[in-house]
Write a protein that holds these residues in place. Structure first.
Motif, PDB file in Angstrom:
ATOM      1  N   ARG A 127       0.840  -1.188   0.000  1.00  0.00           N
ATOM      2  CA  ARG A 127       0.000   0.000   0.000  1.00  0.00           C
ATOM      3  C   ARG A 127       0.878   1.242   0.000  1.00  0.00           C
ATOM      4  O   ARG A 127       1.846   1.336   0.764  1.00  0.00           O
ATOM      5  CB  ARG A 127      -0.893  -0.002   1.245  1.00  0.00           C
ATOM      6  CG  ARG A 127      -1.849   1.192   1.316  1.00  0.00           C
ATOM      7  CD  ARG A 127      -2.626   1.180   2.632  1.00  0.00           C
ATOM      8  NE  ARG A 127      -3.528   2.327   2.736  1.00  0.00           N
ATOM      9  CZ  ARG A 127      -4.072   2.740   3.881  1.00  0.00           C
ATOM     10  NH1 ARG A 127      -3.821   2.079   4.996  1.00  0.00           N
ATOM     11  NH2 ARG A 127      -4.876   3.777   3.899  1.00  0.00           N
ATOM     12  N   ILE A 128       0.567   2.180  -0.857  1.00  0.00           N
ATOM     13  CA  ILE A 128       1.314   3.440  -0.940  1.00  0.00           C
ATOM     14  C   ILE A 128       0.368   4.593  -0.615  1.00  0.00           C
ATOM     15  O   ILE A 128      -0.700   4.717  -1.212  1.00  0.00           O
ATOM     16  CB  ILE A 128       1.930   3.643  -2.336  1.00  0.00           C
ATOM     17  CG1 ILE A 128       2.952   2.538  -2.631  1.00  0.00           C
ATOM     18  CG2 ILE A 128       2.584   5.021  -2.448  1.00  0.00           C
ATOM     19  CD1 ILE A 128       3.506   2.573  -4.044  1.00  0.00           C
ATOM     20  N   VAL A 129       0.755   5.428   0.336  1.00  0.00           N
ATOM     21  CA  VAL A 129      -0.007   6.615   0.703  1.00  0.00           C
ATOM     22  C   VAL A 129       0.851   7.832   0.366  1.00  0.00           C
ATOM     23  O   VAL A 129       1.926   8.021   0.933  1.00  0.00           O
ATOM     24  CB  VAL A 129      -0.377   6.623   2.196  1.00  0.00           C
ATOM     25  CG1 VAL A 129      -1.106   7.911   2.568  1.00  0.00           C
ATOM     26  CG2 VAL A 129      -1.226   5.406   2.545  1.00  0.00           C
ATOM     27  N   ARG A 130       0.377   8.642  -0.551  1.00  0.00           N
ATOM     28  CA  ARG A 130       1.116   9.828  -0.972  1.00  0.00           C
ATOM     29  C   ARG A 130       0.639  11.054  -0.199  1.00  0.00           C
ATOM     30  O   ARG A 130      -0.558  11.192   0.064  1.00  0.00           O
ATOM     31  CB  ARG A 130       0.933  10.062  -2.472  1.00  0.00           C
ATOM     32  CG  ARG A 130       1.442   8.908  -3.336  1.00  0.00           C
ATOM     33  CD  ARG A 130       0.915   9.026  -4.752  1.00  0.00           C
ATOM     34  NE  ARG A 130      -0.547   8.875  -4.767  1.00  0.00           N
ATOM     35  CZ  ARG A 130      -1.293   9.024  -5.858  1.00  0.00           C
ATOM     36  NH1 ARG A 130      -0.718   9.341  -7.022  1.00  0.00           N
ATOM     37  NH2 ARG A 130      -2.613   8.877  -5.801  1.00  0.00           N
ATOM     38  N   PHE A 131       1.573  11.940   0.158  1.00  0.00           N
ATOM     39  CA  PHE A 131       1.190  13.196   0.802  1.00  0.00           C
ATOM     40  C   PHE A 131       1.900  14.333   0.085  1.00  0.00           C
ATOM     41  O   PHE A 131       3.011  14.181  -0.423  1.00  0.00           O
ATOM     42  CB  PHE A 131       1.539  13.191   2.297  1.00  0.00           C
ATOM     43  CG  PHE A 131       3.017  13.239   2.594  1.00  0.00           C
ATOM     44  CD1 PHE A 131       3.661  14.454   2.823  1.00  0.00           C
ATOM     45  CD2 PHE A 131       3.765  12.070   2.631  1.00  0.00           C
ATOM     46  CE1 PHE A 131       5.016  14.493   3.081  1.00  0.00           C
ATOM     47  CE2 PHE A 131       5.127  12.107   2.900  1.00  0.00           C
ATOM     48  CZ  PHE A 131       5.757  13.320   3.128  1.00  0.00           C
ATOM     49  N   GLY A 132       1.222  15.469  -0.001  1.00  0.00           N
ATOM     50  CA  GLY A 132       1.802  16.623  -0.667  1.00  0.00           C
ATOM     51  C   GLY A 132       0.711  17.589  -1.092  1.00  0.00           C
ATOM     52  O   GLY A 132      -0.452  17.461  -0.720  1.00  0.00           O
ATOM     53  N   ARG A 133       1.109  18.549  -1.917  1.00  0.00           N
ATOM     54  CA  ARG A 133       0.154  19.554  -2.386  1.00  0.00           C
ATOM     55  C   ARG A 133      -0.530  19.172  -3.693  1.00  0.00           C
ATOM     56  O   ARG A 133      -1.513  19.790  -4.080  1.00  0.00           O
ATOM     57  CB  ARG A 133       0.879  20.898  -2.563  1.00  0.00           C
ATOM     58  CG  ARG A 133       1.350  21.534  -1.260  1.00  0.00           C
ATOM     59  CD  ARG A 133       1.980  22.893  -1.504  1.00  0.00           C
ATOM     60  NE  ARG A 133       2.240  23.611  -0.259  1.00  0.00           N
ATOM     61  CZ  ARG A 133       3.345  23.488   0.455  1.00  0.00           C
ATOM     62  NH1 ARG A 133       4.302  22.673   0.028  1.00  0.00           N
ATOM     63  NH2 ARG A 133       3.511  24.178   1.579  1.00  0.00           N
ATOM     64  N   ALA A 134      -0.009  18.178  -4.376  1.00  0.00           N
ATOM     65  CA  ALA A 134      -0.513  17.842  -5.703  1.00  0.00           C
ATOM     66  C   ALA A 134      -1.870  17.149  -5.626  1.00  0.00           C
ATOM     67  O   ALA A 134      -2.100  16.306  -4.746  1.00  0.00           O
ATOM     68  CB  ALA A 134       0.475  16.939  -6.429  1.00  0.00           C
ATOM     69  N   PRO A 135      -2.790  17.479  -6.544  1.00  0.00           N
ATOM     70  CA  PRO A 135      -4.054  16.750  -6.620  1.00  0.00           C
ATOM     71  C   PRO A 135      -3.782  15.262  -6.870  1.00  0.00           C
ATOM     72  O   PRO A 135      -2.851  14.903  -7.580  1.00  0.00           O
ATOM     73  CB  PRO A 135      -4.760  17.394  -7.814  1.00  0.00           C
ATOM     74  CG  PRO A 135      -4.144  18.749  -7.955  1.00  0.00           C
ATOM     75  CD  PRO A 135      -2.715  18.568  -7.537  1.00  0.00           C
ATOM     76  N   GLY A 136      -4.568  14.430  -6.266  1.00  0.00           N
ATOM     77  CA  GLY A 136      -4.357  12.992  -6.416  1.00  0.00           C
ATOM     78  C   GLY A 136      -3.660  12.360  -5.236  1.00  0.00           C
ATOM     79  O   GLY A 136      -3.696  11.132  -5.073  1.00  0.00           O
ATOM     80  N   CYS A 137      -3.004  13.164  -4.397  1.00  0.00           N
ATOM     81  CA  CYS A 137      -2.393  12.626  -3.182  1.00  0.00           C
ATOM     82  C   CYS A 137      -3.490  12.163  -2.223  1.00  0.00           C
ATOM     83  O   CYS A 137      -4.510  12.838  -2.075  1.00  0.00           O
ATOM     84  CB  CYS A 137      -1.525  13.672  -2.493  1.00  0.00           C
ATOM     85  SG  CYS A 137       0.017  14.059  -3.335  1.00  0.00           S
ATOM     86  N   GLU A 138      -3.260  11.026  -1.617  1.00  0.00           N
ATOM     87  CA  GLU A 138      -4.228  10.552  -0.628  1.00  0.00           C
ATOM     88  C   GLU A 138      -4.360  11.550   0.524  1.00  0.00           C
ATOM     89  O   GLU A 138      -5.435  11.723   1.095  1.00  0.00           O
ATOM     90  CB  GLU A 138      -3.811   9.178  -0.099  1.00  0.00           C
ATOM     91  CG  GLU A 138      -4.071   8.025  -1.063  1.00  0.00           C
ATOM     92  CD  GLU A 138      -3.065   7.980  -2.213  1.00  0.00           C
ATOM     93  OE1 GLU A 138      -3.334   7.282  -3.200  1.00  0.00           O
ATOM     94  OE2 GLU A 138      -2.001   8.644  -2.099  1.00  0.00           O
TER      95      GLU A 138
END
Length: 232
Positions: free
Chosen positions: A5-16
């Motif tokens: 499982r990958i959880v992305r964080f950041g400012r970009a749209p599409g990040c979980e």
């Protein structure tokens, strides 16, 4: 690496975990994010723009392991900077009170720029100035001269009133800083101390930052000692 499982964080749209906004101030910050599509608003007790993505990563991790989010958000709101990591204290010296921001434990181009941004948001007293005392950033490799020189940019962009520099690497930045913002330069932390203490006045806010090896903690100790010995 075949992570399940990958959880992305950041400012970009599409990040979980997507950061929508973060308002950083002298007393902390206010975050607004989307966590798997649901809105979350939270407060971080520690000042500094660098906490925007740091806090989001922590929130995403708490959610990923199924921990108590309410408790996590309360902990973020109560977060305080540690010694050497941006802790601010009021010092009452013979000439009056000033604020000392101890960020002397470590430094990199990104963290110094963030610290200068936070310094710019801190209120000063009547007649006070925002002052940066910066020591060398170590372990930057062959691009070290450029990294140091480029710090003159955020100094100017954030309107820092006065700059003191310590160390041979900081000489490159010192040469780029406009003369109107130059407080003093010395080859090491011990030598810059009298330059800073001789220039301070009531209402000033002084940021002290540098790599641990630059020994800027000695500057912090000297400025704190202006308060004189503590009573019983």
């Amino acid at each position: 690496a075949h992570a399940g499982r990958i959880v992305r964080f950041g400012r970009a749209p599409g990040c979980e975990a997507q950061l929508l906004s973060y308002e950083a101030g002298a007393e902390g910050g206010q975050g607004h994010a989307l966590l798997h599509g649901r809105t979350i608003r939270y407060r971080v007790g520690a000042p500094g723009a660098q906490w925007a993505l740091n806090s989001l990563a922590a929130i995403a991790a708490v959610d990923a392991v199924g921990a108590d989010m309410d408790l996590a958000l309360k902990a973020l709101a109560a977060l305080e900077p540690a010694d050497g990591r941006g802790k601010a204290v009021q010092i009452t010296a013979p000439f009056g009170a000033f604020t000392l921001v101890d960020d002397a434990y470590n430094a990199s181009p990104i963290s110094v720029a963030a610290a200068l941004e936070t310094l710019a948001s801190r209120p000063v007293g009547p007649g006070g100035r925002r002052i940066a005392a910066l020591g060398d950033m170590l372990e930057l490799g062959p691009e070290s001269p450029r990294y140091h020189a480029e710090l003159a940019g955020p100094i100017e962009a954030h309107g820092i009133d006065l700059v003191f520099c310590a160390g041979p690497r900081m000489a490159g930045m010192w040469e780029k800083v406009p003369s109107s913002r130059r407080g003093g330069y010395a080859g090491d932390a011990d030598s810059v101390i009298p330059l800073i203490t001789g220039a301070l006045r009531a209402g000033d806010v002084v940021l002290v930052k540098g790599s641990n090896g630059a020994r800027m903690m000695r500057v912090v100790d000297a400025l704190a000692a202006l308060a004189g010995p503590k009573g019983d």
